[in-house]
Design a protein around this motif. Structure first.
Motif, PDB file in Angstrom:
ATOM      1  N   PRO A  39      -0.573  19.017   7.917  1.00 38.38           N
ATOM      2  CA  PRO A  39      -0.054  18.380   9.132  1.00 38.38           C
ATOM      3  C   PRO A  39       0.888  17.243   8.777  1.00 38.38           C
ATOM      4  N   VAL A  40       1.895  17.050   9.638  1.00 41.29           N
ATOM      5  CA  VAL A  40       2.878  15.998   9.390  1.00 41.29           C
ATOM      6  C   VAL A  40       2.208  14.641   9.271  1.00 41.29           C
ATOM      7  N   SER A  41       1.183  14.391  10.114  1.00 41.89           N
ATOM      8  CA  SER A  41       0.508  13.099  10.111  1.00 41.89           C
ATOM      9  C   SER A  41      -0.135  12.817   8.758  1.00 41.89           C
ATOM     10  N   LEU A  42      -0.692  13.855   8.123  1.00 45.87           N
ATOM     11  CA  LEU A  42      -1.318  13.677   6.812  1.00 45.87           C
ATOM     12  C   LEU A  42      -0.258  13.415   5.754  1.00 45.87           C
ATOM     13  N   ASP A  43       0.850  14.127   5.811  1.00 44.83           N
ATOM     14  CA  ASP A  43       1.949  13.851   4.882  1.00 44.83           C
ATOM     15  C   ASP A  43       2.431  12.416   5.032  1.00 44.83           C
ATOM     16  N   ARG A  44       2.526  11.974   6.252  1.00 46.12           N
ATOM     17  CA  ARG A  44       2.967  10.596   6.509  1.00 46.12           C
ATOM     18  C   ARG A  44       1.959   9.604   5.950  1.00 46.12           C
ATOM     19  N   ALA A  45       0.683   9.892   6.138  1.00 47.71           N
ATOM     20  CA  ALA A  45      -0.347   8.987   5.621  1.00 47.71           C
ATOM     21  C   ALA A  45      -0.272   8.875   4.105  1.00 47.71           C
ATOM     22  N   VAL A  46      -0.104  10.020   3.442  1.00 43.78           N
ATOM     23  CA  VAL A  46      -0.023  10.002   1.976  1.00 43.78           C
ATOM     24  C   VAL A  46       1.220   9.258   1.516  1.00 43.78           C
ATOM     25  N   ASN A  47       2.346   9.479   2.183  1.00 42.49           N
ATOM     26  CA  ASN A  47       3.595   8.826   1.788  1.00 42.49           C
ATOM     27  C   ASN A  47       3.545   7.315   2.009  1.00 42.49           C
ATOM     28  N   ARG A  48       2.764   6.890   2.992  1.00 45.13           N
ATOM     29  CA  ARG A  48       2.655   5.455   3.274  1.00 45.13           C
ATOM     30  C   ARG A  48       1.644   4.752   2.366  1.00 45.13           C
ATOM     31  N   LEU A  49       0.810   5.525   1.706  1.00 42.60           N
ATOM     32  CA  LEU A  49      -0.258   4.946   0.884  1.00 42.60           C
ATOM     33  C   LEU A  49       0.325   4.195  -0.311  1.00 42.60           C
ATOM     34  N   LYS A  50      -0.193   3.009  -0.544  1.00 40.75           N
ATOM     35  CA  LYS A  50       0.302   2.174  -1.644  1.00 40.75           C
ATOM     36  C   LYS A  50      -0.806   1.963  -2.678  1.00 40.75           C
ATOM     37  N   LEU A  51      -0.380   1.727  -3.915  1.00 40.55           N
ATOM     38  CA  LEU A  51      -1.353   1.507  -4.993  1.00 40.55           C
ATOM     39  C   LEU A  51      -2.204   0.275  -4.713  1.00 40.55           C
ATOM     40  N   THR A  52      -1.599  -0.740  -4.095  1.00 43.54           N
ATOM     41  CA  THR A  52      -2.378  -1.945  -3.771  1.00 43.54           C
ATOM     42  C   THR A  52      -3.512  -1.619  -2.817  1.00 43.54           C
TER      43      THR A  52
END
Length: 311
Positions: free
Chosen positions: A4-17
């Motif tokens: 789902p697009v929402s999951l792709d967006r969540a992963v792309n927004r995820l930061k190492l911090t």
């Protein structure tokens, strides 16, 4: 099948911090202490967690009187975050090794059954062909090594294969069978006696592995079957040098894999008792996260283990 697009967006927004923060909260069970570890404010930490929860549309922590307790979703994300940082650390170390003129790195966890022959001989095979490979050996029990294997700190664990616990999401490669011996020092009263019964063993103390190990559970079951037997003395230890020294004092009975004690039996420093254990034979081999998770150096080491076992 596309995510789902929402999951792709969540992963792309995820930061190492954010991942570091989740790991810290999971460790401390407190957002304040986790924020202090990362040198950020508590409100900033709380917002970072809420952002991740909003992006994935899940709750990561339950706020209770015992602190911030990871939910099932939280535990899953923390586990993968630990693996990500372990892999990043491995990548950084591998690049450093390449810069220093090495050609790879492998971290091996070893149990007693693998440490005497299989692992050192495999190391010899690897270094004969690839002398610049960096090999690190970590000793311990399954309870210590398997969690580190899952988080990527260790590439593989070599020794007796777990038959029940520590098998989820892991791959096992059987390399042979190993037999457990009952051992004493050459000065022990039972050292030269033949045809021993369990009653002959009762007066003596034992060196036993920790209670969480498979071998300990097996010996405890054997004790129960012999009229709820309780040894007069118990020393819990998996350190072979310590155990060998204790057995040399001539008062205790110990257990050890055959391959681990062949040299000391050959020099008569240790003596196998003439008593057949009702358990103790089991597969030895390598446990890892899967072939696709192994570095080139780790794959070379795994093949060396296979070749050594065949030899």
């Amino acid at each position: 099948m596309a995510r789902p697009v929402s999951l792709d967006r969540a992963v792309n927004r995820l930061k190492l911090t954010q991942l570091r923060l989740l790991i810290a909260v999971g460790k401390h069970r407190a957002i304040l202490h986790a924020a202090q570890e990362l040198n950020i404010s508590q409100p900033a930490a709380t917002k970072m967690i809420k952002d991740v929860e909003a992006d994935f549309d899940v709750r990561l922590f339950d706020r209770t009187n015992r602190g911030a307790i990871p939910t099932a979703h939280g535990r899953a994300l923390i586990r993968h975050a630990q693996l990500i940082f372990a892999q990043l650390g491995n990548a950084a170390q591998e690049m450093k090794d390449l810069t220093d003129g090495a050609t790879g790195r492998v971290v091996i966890g070893t149990l007693v059954a693998g440490s005497a022959r299989l692992v050192p001989h495999a190391i010899g095979r690897v270094l004969a062909e690839r002398p610049n490979v960096t090999i690190k050996v970590v000793e311990g029990t399954n309870e210590i090594l398997m969690p580190r294997l899952r988080t990527g700190e260790i590439d593989m664990v070599v020794g007796r294969l777990p038959t029940h616990r520590h098998r989820r999401d892991l791959h096992q490669l059987a390399l042979g069978e190993e037999k457990i011996h009952l051992l004493v020092g050459r000065a022990h009263p039972l050292a030269q006696r033949a045809g021993l019964s369990f009653d002959d063993l009762r007066p003596f103390g034992w060196i036993l592995p920790p209670s969480e190990t498979t071998l300990r559970r097996q010996i405890d079951e054997a004790f129960v079957e012999h009229d709820q037997y309780q040894p007069p003395v118990i020393v819990e230890s998996v350190n072979y040098l310590t155990n060998r020294a204790l057995l040399g004092q001539g008062k205790l009975i110990g257990l050890a894999p055959r391959q681990g004690v062949l040299l000391d039996i050959g020099t008569a420093m240790l003596v196998p008792l003439d008593f057949e254990l009702p358990f103790g034979s089991g597969p030895i081999g390598a446990t890892h996260r899967g072939a696709d998770q192994l570095s080139p150096a780790a794959k070379v080491f795994l093949q060396a283990l296979v070749d050594e076992a065949a030899a």
